[in-house]
Design an enzyme around this catalytic site. Sequence first.
Site, PDB file in Angstrom:
ATOM      1  N   ASN A   7      -1.695  69.733   2.731  1.00 21.86           N
ATOM      2  CA  ASN A   7      -2.142  71.016   3.267  1.00 21.86           C
ATOM      3  C   ASN A   7      -3.638  71.194   2.941  1.00 21.86           C
ATOM      4  OD1 ASN A   7      -2.855  73.843   3.175  1.00 21.86           O
ATOM      5  ND2 ASN A   7      -0.699  74.326   3.406  1.00 21.86           N
ATOM      6  N   ASP A   9      -5.558  73.868   3.698  1.00 23.56           N
ATOM      7  CA  ASP A   9      -5.993  75.279   3.734  1.00 23.56           C
ATOM      8  C   ASP A   9      -7.126  75.569   2.763  1.00 23.56           C
ATOM      9  OD1 ASP A   9      -3.914  75.739   5.460  1.00 23.56           O
ATOM     10  OD2 ASP A   9      -2.714  76.926   4.060  1.00 23.56           O
ATOM     11  N   HIS A  10      -7.011  75.001   1.541  1.00 23.31           N
ATOM     12  CA  HIS A  10      -7.959  75.439   0.513  1.00 23.31           C
ATOM     13  C   HIS A  10      -9.317  74.774   0.605  1.00 23.31           C
ATOM     14  CE1 HIS A  10      -5.105  78.223  -0.764  1.00 23.31           C
ATOM     15  NE2 HIS A  10      -4.206  77.294  -1.037  1.00 23.31           N
ATOM     16  N   ARG A  18     -18.389  81.090   1.448  1.00 20.99           N
ATOM     17  CA  ARG A  18     -19.779  81.259   1.874  1.00 20.99           C
ATOM     18  C   ARG A  18     -19.909  81.597   3.356  1.00 20.99           C
ATOM     19  NH1 ARG A  18     -23.929  79.198  -1.557  1.00 20.99           N
ATOM     20  NH2 ARG A  18     -23.316  80.013  -3.582  1.00 20.99           N
ATOM     21  N   HIS A  43      -2.189  76.275   7.630  1.00 20.98           N
ATOM     22  CA  HIS A  43      -1.528  77.562   7.880  1.00 20.98           C
ATOM     23  C   HIS A  43      -2.522  78.504   8.565  1.00 20.98           C
ATOM     24  CE1 HIS A  43       0.980  81.062   5.893  1.00 20.98           C
ATOM     25  NE2 HIS A  43       0.798  81.233   7.197  1.00 20.98           N
ATOM     26  N   ARG A  45      -3.103  81.819   9.176  1.00 21.11           N
ATOM     27  CA  ARG A  45      -2.589  83.129   8.746  1.00 21.11           C
ATOM     28  C   ARG A  45      -3.069  84.201   9.702  1.00 21.11           C
ATOM     29  NH1 ARG A  45      -0.613  83.001   3.155  1.00 21.11           N
ATOM     30  NH2 ARG A  45      -0.262  85.193   3.475  1.00 21.11           N
ATOM     31  N   ARG A  49      -7.636  84.107   6.725  1.00 20.95           N
ATOM     32  CA  ARG A  49      -8.418  84.083   5.484  1.00 20.95           C
ATOM     33  C   ARG A  49      -8.965  82.691   5.159  1.00 20.95           C
ATOM     34  NH1 ARG A  49      -3.720  85.125   1.033  1.00 20.95           N
ATOM     35  NH2 ARG A  49      -3.320  86.926   2.337  1.00 20.95           N
ATOM     36  N   HIS A  50      -8.343  81.654   5.686  1.00 19.30           N
ATOM     37  CA  HIS A  50      -8.921  80.306   5.474  1.00 19.30           C
ATOM     38  C   HIS A  50      -9.003  79.544   6.796  1.00 19.30           C
ATOM     39  CE1 HIS A  50      -4.617  79.718   4.916  1.00 19.30           C
ATOM     40  NE2 HIS A  50      -4.617  80.050   3.640  1.00 19.30           N
ATOM     41  N   GLU A  70       1.594  75.503   9.951  1.00 20.59           N
ATOM     42  CA  GLU A  70       2.395  76.531   9.279  1.00 20.59           C
ATOM     43  C   GLU A  70       2.073  77.856   9.924  1.00 20.59           C
ATOM     44  OE1 GLU A  70       2.127  77.389   5.065  1.00 20.59           O
ATOM     45  OE2 GLU A  70       2.471  75.269   4.750  1.00 20.59           O
ATOM     46  N   THR A 100      -0.384  83.769  -1.754  1.00 15.36           N
ATOM     47  CA  THR A 100       0.154  82.599  -1.058  1.00 15.36           C
ATOM     48  C   THR A 100       1.574  82.934  -0.623  1.00 15.36           C
ATOM     49  OG1 THR A 100       0.620  80.220  -1.253  1.00 15.36           O
ATOM     50  CG2 THR A 100       0.951  81.542  -3.234  1.00 15.36           C
ATOM     51  N   THR A 101       2.198  82.047   0.155  1.00 20.45           N
ATOM     52  CA  THR A 101       3.566  82.313   0.621  1.00 20.45           C
ATOM     53  C   THR A 101       4.475  82.517  -0.589  1.00 20.45           C
ATOM     54  OG1 THR A 101       3.020  80.716   2.338  1.00 20.45           O
ATOM     55  CG2 THR A 101       5.293  81.474   2.251  1.00 20.45           C
ATOM     56  N   GLU A 151      12.406  73.208   5.368  1.00 19.34           N
ATOM     57  CA  GLU A 151      11.606  72.887   4.178  1.00 19.34           C
ATOM     58  C   GLU A 151      12.106  73.805   3.069  1.00 19.34           C
ATOM     59  OE1 GLU A 151       7.306  72.748   4.629  1.00 19.34           O
ATOM     60  OE2 GLU A 151       7.036  73.236   2.513  1.00 19.34           O
ATOM     61  N   HIS A 191       5.763  73.682  -1.969  1.00 19.45           N
ATOM     62  CA  HIS A 191       5.166  74.886  -2.562  1.00 19.45           C
ATOM     63  C   HIS A 191       5.095  74.758  -4.069  1.00 19.45           C
ATOM     64  CE1 HIS A 191       3.607  78.861  -3.058  1.00 19.45           C
ATOM     65  NE2 HIS A 191       3.364  78.839  -1.771  1.00 19.45           N
ATOM     66  N   GLY A 213      -0.500  71.181  -1.253  1.00 20.22           N
ATOM     67  CA  GLY A 213      -1.875  71.554  -0.933  1.00 20.22           C
ATOM     68  C   GLY A 213      -2.735  71.825  -2.136  1.00 20.22           C
ATOM     69  N   HIS A 214      -2.479  72.950  -2.800  1.00 16.16           N
ATOM     70  CA  HIS A 214      -3.399  73.464  -3.810  1.00 16.16           C
ATOM     71  C   HIS A 214      -3.704  72.465  -4.922  1.00 16.16           C
ATOM     72  CE1 HIS A 214      -4.786  76.079  -7.129  1.00 16.16           C
ATOM     73  NE2 HIS A 214      -5.416  76.686  -6.147  1.00 16.16           N
TER      74      HIS A 214
HETATM   75  N1  PXP Z   1       4.876  74.429   2.182  1.00 23.94           N
HETATM   76  C1  PXP Z   1       4.760  75.689   2.658  1.00 23.94           C
HETATM   77  C2  PXP Z   1       5.765  76.177   3.636  1.00 23.94           C
HETATM   78  C3  PXP Z   1       3.690  76.521   2.251  1.00 23.94           C
HETATM   79  O1  PXP Z   1       3.598  77.787   2.723  1.00 23.94           O
HETATM   80  C4  PXP Z   1       2.716  76.004   1.376  1.00 23.94           C
HETATM   81  C5  PXP Z   1       1.519  76.836   1.021  1.00 23.94           C
HETATM   82  O2  PXP Z   1       0.706  77.017   2.114  1.00 23.94           O
HETATM   83  C6  PXP Z   1       2.872  74.688   0.918  1.00 23.94           C
HETATM   84  C7  PXP Z   1       3.979  73.929   1.315  1.00 23.94           C
HETATM   85  C8  PXP Z   1       1.903  74.068  -0.024  1.00 23.94           C
HETATM   86  O3  PXP Z   1       1.926  74.780  -1.215  1.00 23.94           O
HETATM   87  P1  PXP Z   1       0.888  74.437  -2.364  1.00 23.94           P
HETATM   88  O4  PXP Z   1      -0.481  74.779  -1.831  1.00 23.94           O
HETATM   89  O5  PXP Z   1       1.321  75.306  -3.493  1.00 23.94           O
HETATM   90  O6  PXP Z   1       1.020  72.974  -2.646  1.00 23.94           O
END
Ligand code: PXP
Length: 237
Positions: A7, A9-10, A18, A43, A45, A49-50, A70, A100-101, A151, A191, A213-214
Amino acid sequence: MPELGVNVDHVATLREARGGKEPDPVRAAVICEQAGCDSIVAHLREDRRHINDVDIRALKKAVRTRFNLEMSINAGIVEIAKRVRPDQATLVPEKRQELTTEGGLSVLKNANRIGRVVEGLRKKSIDVSIFIDPDEREIRAAKDIGAGVIEIHTGRYADAKTKKAMDSEFERIKRSCEFALSLGFIVNAGHGLNYANTKRVARIKDINELNIGHSIISRAAFAGLYRAVRDMKTLCR
Ligand code: PXP
């Protein structure tokens, strides 16, 4: 061995700090694929936001593995997904204020609406996965609306404060995966998974894919920091 969806997103979160162009989540996706990931997750959203609309169109073009979008079941977002046509859509709940979710989508509470969204996306040849809690009733409800991929939410396992709580959350995940597999689902999980807690989940038999992701983006910041400073130092010289 489960596949790995990364993922990105971050990467976009850092860009939005910025409001400029870098770092670019699409470039990140290309590097993740070069490093061997099996899919790219982003994702879109509702509050953007990202990841934004331009990102998902660019990801759709650039991703060579599989692009997993997502998304919430908000009508506007569903229309965008139908236009962009990612390889896969993962339906998640979404609240404006959350960081986050926070949990799985309740199929039990929203069966008709989710069923219609699943059908609409499938008509556009988009595979659909539903992000749900490790709960047999939710898994059965997902089966009843004709879903084929789920999932399992691993957030409570990842956030558990004691070993006992973690073990018990892990058992719930394992049992739920086994139950879902017995119903014929393709089972993914994700997650909160990180470098300390992923191995155990990866060992669950026949789990198809882990979406992370994170922790990967966090590790990338440190894995790349030495080189980034050296490069700037060279430039200063
Ligand atoms: N799976 C789903 C459905 C999510 O919503 C997220 C967060 O966007 C992730 C996986 C990844 O989570 P993390 O960033 O905590 O690894």
